[in-house]
Design an enzyme around this catalytic site. Structure first.
Site, PDB file in Angstrom:
ATOM      1  N   MET A  81      21.916  -8.689  12.469  1.00  0.00           N
ATOM      2  CA  MET A  81      21.417  -8.023  13.673  1.00  0.00           C
ATOM      3  C   MET A  81      20.131  -8.693  14.170  1.00  0.00           C
ATOM      4  SD  MET A  81      22.078  -4.084  12.574  1.00  0.00           S
ATOM      5  CE  MET A  81      21.534  -3.395  14.140  1.00  0.00           C
ATOM      6  N   HIS A  82      19.677  -8.239  15.313  1.00  0.00           N
ATOM      7  CA  HIS A  82      18.330  -8.534  15.874  1.00  0.00           C
ATOM      8  C   HIS A  82      18.077  -9.968  16.333  1.00  0.00           C
ATOM      9  CE1 HIS A  82      17.460  -4.686  13.990  1.00  0.00           C
ATOM     10  NE2 HIS A  82      17.589  -5.191  12.787  1.00  0.00           N
ATOM     11  N   ASP A 241      25.797  -5.547  11.426  1.00  0.00           N
ATOM     12  CA  ASP A 241      26.351  -5.599  10.065  1.00  0.00           C
ATOM     13  C   ASP A 241      26.212  -4.276   9.309  1.00  0.00           C
ATOM     14  OD1 ASP A 241      23.626  -5.924   9.702  1.00  0.00           O
ATOM     15  OD2 ASP A 241      23.765  -7.839   8.658  1.00  0.00           O
TER      16      ASP A 241
END
Ligand code: ADP
Length: 512
Positions: A81-82, A241
């Site tokens: 992520m991110h 995830d």
């Protein structure tokens, strides 16, 4: 029977699973890529490497599953992520992607809080405080430090969504991954216009947001050729995830919580309503289940603490394990079982890499407290395991405080492989813990999202019910529960007592 692909664009590599409609796994393949750190605290990857790894792992998985390209009913995506991928008007990558574990944005986090009108106001807008790993601070960093690159940016994508662009030519994301950008109104499940305005960011660079099982596009001709698949296969939105991993563990109903004790530890709670911690100690994100949310706490060094013990202090066990052709962890935990519950007053604080939940303190450190002449190796090991498990309980306590019901805790990760650690978890949580038949995590969840999106199941919940079942349970032992019930508050107090000293130590280390 149709098959579905789950593709997990992770940090160390990409994994593709081929999953049959009934949930059976036909094949798995992965391909790795490097991570670069051009400066201390920086962490970057080249999006082209992800796309290449996706092609390689899909080709390998499809080949070993011995299926025909036409059998693939849909593709589901998940991933780290991110991370931020910046594309220009010609859809070319402008610079390497800045990843979730990059630490360059402390100043930008402060700026975001300020522009939002303070930390509480920010939490009101997007449900979470600004953390260096999140996406929004990376965009502000680009604007300040690489203004030319910022001016050229026409599209901002998350890692798995860059892969989606390669597969379908569409700019899209899903609600769970979008939650980790800090730009989503998590309550309304759409981009947060008021915050975008306060940050003075162009809303036009953001992809369209979908629910996780919705189809966002179809495999293009070129992508089909690159993967060796048929053109037109639907690609569903997928999930970050953690959310996709929760789908893969069947954490999709009220009352179900997962406690994953891997290198880091994650407590993930499904929630029917949006539950926001005003103190921002846990993340509140949209779930990969339509109109549901999740709350998540992260222990940075959970199993990682035992790994540290193994690497630094267990040379004898590691050597013996080699000789006996067994796992060093089984020898280590065997020793731990010789020490009594609660370790006769020995405590271990597992903050070897600072802590995220609940302290959000990069200066926190590991410690053994309460050593006496009575304590030997068995106590040292057991206290490390207990400390990591108390830290997991800290996350569960916040879930409880937010009035999210805890009816069933599903344990997974390396820590759940050991019967001894499963029992310890039950005793320290003071609740029954369950194990399940699935252990493939996010990629499996992504495949189930694809199956739901393609209509093989009516919903994600139904897909999980068909594919995932409970395999075992461990109940807390009354005496151990009593001892831990008395010890846990001491564990909690030790951090509070030591916090000023941890700050002092951080200052000291900088000075010398
Ligand atoms: P990762 O989180 O890196 O993907 P795992 O989920 O396998 O990896 O977790 C690794 C951690 O699990 C190790 O650091 C260790 O603390 C713990 N672990 C692994 N195997 C065992 C075991 N047999 N007994 C106890 N703990 C184990």
């Amino acid at each position: 029977m149709a098959v579905f692909l789950g593709i997990d664009v992770g940090t160390s590599g990409t994994k593709t699973l081929v999953v049959q409609e009934d949930g059976a796994i036909l094949a798995s393949a992965s391909a790795e890529y490097p991570l670069s750190s051009p400066k201390p605290g920086w962490s970057e990857q080249n999006p082209a490497d992800w796309w290449e790894a996706v092609q390689n792992s899909v080709r390998k998985a499809v080949k070993s599953a011995k299926i025909k390209p036409a059998d693939v009913g849909a593709i589901g995506l998940t991933g780290q992520m991110h991370g931020s991928v910046f594309l220009d008007k010609q859809n070319q990558v402008i610079r390497p992607a800045i990843l979730w574990n990059d630490q360059r944005t402390a100043e930008e986090c402060a700026e975001i809080e300020k522009r939002a009108g303070g930390r509480s106001k920010l939490i009101e807008l997007v449900a979470n405080p600004a953390l260096t790993g999140f996406t929004a601070p990376k965009v502000l960093w680009l604007r300040k430090n690489e203004p030319k690159n910022y001016d050229r940016t026409a599209h901002l994508l998350l890692p798995k969504d860059y892969v989606r662009f390669c597969l379908t030519g569409e700019f899209a994301t899903d609600v769970s991954d979008a939650s980790g950008t800090l730009l989503l109104d998590v309550r309304k499940r759409q981009w947060c216009k008021p915050l975008l305005e306060k940050l003075d960011l162009k809303a036009g660079i953001l992809p369209t947001v979908f629910e996780s099982e919705e189809v966002t596009g179809k495999l293009t001709d070129a992508a089909a050729k690159a993967l060796g698949l048929a053109k037109g296969i639907p690609v569903v939105a997928g999930g970050g995830d953690q959310a996709a991993g929760a789908v893969g563990n069947g954490v999709v109903k009220r009352g179900i919580i997962s406690a994953t004790l891997g290198t880091s530890g994650v407590v993930f709670a499904h929630s029917d309503e949006v539950q926001i911690d005003p103190q921002g100690r846990v993340h509140t994100f949209c779930h990969a289940v339509r109109d549901k949310w999740h709350v998540m706490g992260v222990v940075l060094s959970a199993g990682g603490s035992l790994q540290w013990y193994r690497n630094q202090l267990a040379e004898a066990e590691v050597t013996a394990a080699k000789r006996l052709k067994t796992d060093p962890y089984s020898l280590i935990t065997e020793q731990a079982s010789e020490a009594p519950t609660g370790c006769e007053g020995l405590f271990f604080l597992p903050y070897l890499t600072g802590e995220r939940t609940p302290h959000a303190d990069p200066n926190a450190r590991g410690a053994w407290i309460g050593l006496s002449l009575r304590h030997g190796r068995a106590h040292l090991i057991r206290s490390v395991m207990e400390g990591a498990t108390y830290a997991m309980r800290d996350c569960l306590e916040i879930v409880n405080e937010l009035k999210i019901p805890i009816r069933e805790i599903r344990v997974s990760g390396g820590g759940a492989r050991s019967e001894f650690w499963r029992q310890m978890q039950a005793d320290i949580y003071g609740r029954r813990v369950m194990t399940i038949n699935a252990s493939e995590g996010p990629a499996y969840g992504a495949a189930l999202l694809a199956a739901a999106g393609a209509g093989a199941y009516k919903s994600v919940v139904e897909a999980c019910s068909a594919a995932i079942s409970l395999t075992g349970s461990t109940d807390p032992l009354a005496e151990a529960k009593r001892v831990y019930g008395k010890s846990y508050p001491v564990f909690q107090r030790l951090y509070r007592t030591l916090k000023p000293d941890f700050e002092e130590i951080a200052r000291l280390v900088k000075e010398i």
